[in-house]
Motif scaffolding. Structure first.
Motif, mmCIF file in Angstrom:
data_model
loop_
_atom_site.group_PDB
_atom_site.id
_atom_site.type_symbol
_atom_site.label_atom_id
_atom_site.label_comp_id
_atom_site.label_asym_id
_atom_site.label_seq_id
_atom_site.Cartn_x
_atom_site.Cartn_y
_atom_site.Cartn_z
ATOM 1 N N PRO A 41 59.198 -37.239 -41.168
ATOM 2 C CA PRO A 41 59.027 -37.346 -42.620
ATOM 3 C C PRO A 41 57.935 -38.346 -42.990
ATOM 4 N N GLY A 42 57.009 -37.916 -43.827
ATOM 5 C CA GLY A 42 55.953 -38.800 -44.289
ATOM 6 C C GLY A 42 54.834 -39.043 -43.290
ATOM 7 N N LYS A 43 54.881 -38.360 -42.160
ATOM 8 C CA LYS A 43 53.853 -38.564 -41.132
ATOM 9 C C LYS A 43 53.138 -37.242 -40.834
ATOM 10 N N GLN A 44 51.961 -37.378 -40.225
ATOM 11 C CA GLN A 44 51.218 -36.182 -39.838
ATOM 12 C C GLN A 44 51.820 -35.562 -38.590
ATOM 13 N N ARG A 45 51.610 -34.263 -38.464
ATOM 14 C CA ARG A 45 52.055 -33.587 -37.255
ATOM 15 C C ARG A 45 51.234 -34.089 -36.079
ATOM 16 N N GLU A 46 51.900 -34.299 -34.937
ATOM 17 C CA GLU A 46 51.206 -34.785 -33.753
ATOM 18 C C GLU A 46 51.611 -33.973 -32.536
ATOM 19 N N LEU A 47 50.665 -33.904 -31.593
ATOM 20 C CA LEU A 47 50.972 -33.274 -30.314
ATOM 21 C C LEU A 47 51.931 -34.169 -29.541
ATOM 22 N N VAL A 48 52.988 -33.593 -29.012
ATOM 23 C CA VAL A 48 53.916 -34.329 -28.169
ATOM 24 C C VAL A 48 53.584 -34.091 -26.696
ATOM 25 N N ALA A 49 53.499 -32.834 -26.318
ATOM 26 C CA ALA A 49 53.216 -32.496 -24.918
ATOM 27 C C ALA A 49 52.723 -31.065 -24.859
ATOM 28 N N GLN A 50 51.894 -30.773 -23.859
ATOM 29 C CA GLN A 50 51.467 -29.408 -23.646
ATOM 30 C C GLN A 50 51.241 -29.181 -22.154
ATOM 31 N N ILE A 51 51.311 -27.910 -21.771
ATOM 32 C CA ILE A 51 51.129 -27.538 -20.370
ATOM 33 C C ILE A 51 50.239 -26.309 -20.329
ATOM 34 N N SER A 52 49.277 -26.331 -19.431
ATOM 35 C CA SER A 52 48.338 -25.220 -19.320
ATOM 36 C C SER A 52 48.909 -24.123 -18.426
ATOM 37 N N SER A 53 48.223 -23.007 -18.408
ATOM 38 C CA SER A 53 48.651 -21.906 -17.544
ATOM 39 C C SER A 53 48.599 -22.311 -16.076
ATOM 40 N N GLY A 54 47.752 -23.289 -15.769
ATOM 41 C CA GLY A 54 47.655 -23.769 -14.394
ATOM 42 C C GLY A 54 48.622 -24.879 -14.060
ATOM 43 N N GLY A 55 49.381 -25.329 -15.076
ATOM 44 C CA GLY A 55 50.382 -26.354 -14.825
ATOM 45 C C GLY A 55 49.954 -27.779 -15.173
ATOM 46 N N SER A 56 48.738 -27.955 -15.663
ATOM 47 C CA SER A 56 48.312 -29.293 -16.074
ATOM 48 C C SER A 56 49.055 -29.697 -17.340
ATOM 49 N N THR A 57 49.458 -30.965 -17.400
ATOM 50 C CA THR A 57 50.241 -31.447 -18.534
ATOM 51 C C THR A 57 49.521 -32.574 -19.261
ATOM 52 N N ASN A 58 49.880 -32.718 -20.523
ATOM 53 C CA ASN A 58 49.319 -33.765 -21.357
ATOM 54 C C ASN A 58 50.416 -34.234 -22.301
ATOM 55 N N TYR A 59 50.555 -35.553 -22.455
ATOM 56 C CA TYR A 59 51.600 -36.128 -23.302
ATOM 57 C C TYR A 59 50.999 -37.145 -24.264
ATOM 58 N N VAL A 60 51.595 -37.270 -25.432
ATOM 59 C CA VAL A 60 51.257 -38.377 -26.308
ATOM 60 C C VAL A 60 51.794 -39.642 -25.655
ATOM 61 N N ARG A 61 51.087 -40.745 -25.834
ATOM 62 C CA ARG A 61 51.406 -41.961 -25.105
ATOM 63 C C ARG A 61 52.859 -42.419 -25.335
ATOM 64 N N SER A 62 53.353 -42.221 -26.528
ATOM 65 C CA SER A 62 54.674 -42.758 -26.875
ATOM 66 C C SER A 62 55.832 -42.080 -26.128
ATOM 67 N N VAL A 63 55.586 -40.936 -25.501
ATOM 68 C CA VAL A 63 56.677 -40.243 -24.805
ATOM 69 C C VAL A 63 56.478 -40.218 -23.295
ATOM 70 N N LYS A 64 55.374 -40.712 -22.821
ATOM 71 C CA LYS A 64 55.119 -40.699 -21.373
ATOM 72 C C LYS A 64 56.209 -41.449 -20.638
ATOM 73 N N GLY A 65 56.694 -40.836 -19.577
ATOM 74 C CA GLY A 65 57.751 -41.435 -18.782
ATOM 75 C C GLY A 65 59.149 -41.115 -19.277
ATOM 76 N N ARG A 66 59.249 -40.551 -20.487
ATOM 77 C CA ARG A 66 60.552 -40.190 -21.047
ATOM 78 C C ARG A 66 60.711 -38.696 -21.221
ATOM 79 N N PHE A 67 59.630 -38.005 -21.566
ATOM 80 C CA PHE A 67 59.676 -36.559 -21.797
ATOM 81 C C PHE A 67 58.984 -35.840 -20.647
ATOM 82 N N THR A 68 59.488 -34.657 -20.321
ATOM 83 C CA THR A 68 58.870 -33.825 -19.297
ATOM 84 C C THR A 68 58.759 -32.400 -19.811
#
Length: 115
Positions: A41-68
């Motif tokens: 609420p009141g914030k912009q939409r942000e990327l949390v995590a994504q995974i490519s067709s090849g399996g490469s992953t990317n996370y927003v810094r605030s969830v690294k180590g907690r989300f998979t």
């Protein structure tokens, strides 16, 4: 057209876990990325995590180590395992699929972290 069906949101206490799932169906020739965005609420939409067709992953810094993020390519399904949840993780989480020439989002699932 691509349809996305999300599940797994809910209410959890701080420190708890949730697992989100998203299944894509429809006219899918290939998928570049699957992932999750969120909007609090009141914030912009942000990327949390994504995974490519090849399996490469990317996370927003605030969830690294907690989300998979993981993916079942054969079933066009993406998962987000969320551990050690914090109140700041409270948001509507949107599944996202990037295909050639287009991006699709699901309807969103509410995640609330509160005691």
């Amino acid at each position: 057209q691509v349809q996305l069906v999300e599940s797994g949101g809910g209410l959890v206490q701080p420190g708890g876990s949730l697992r989100l799932s998203c299944a894509a169906s429809g006219s899918i020739s290939s998928i570049y990325f699957m992932g999750w965005d969120r909007q609090a609420p009141g914030k912009q939409r942000e990327l949390v995590a994504q995974i490519s067709s090849g399996g490469s992953t990317n996370y927003v810094r605030s969830v690294k180590g907690r989300f998979t993020i993981s993916r079942d390519g054969a079933k066009n399904t993406v998962f987000l395992q969320m551990n050690s949840l914090k109140p700041d993780d409270t948001a509507v989480y949107y599944c996202k699929v990037v295909v050639p020439g287009d991006i699709y989002w699901g309807q969103g699932t509410q995640v609330t972290v509160s005691s």
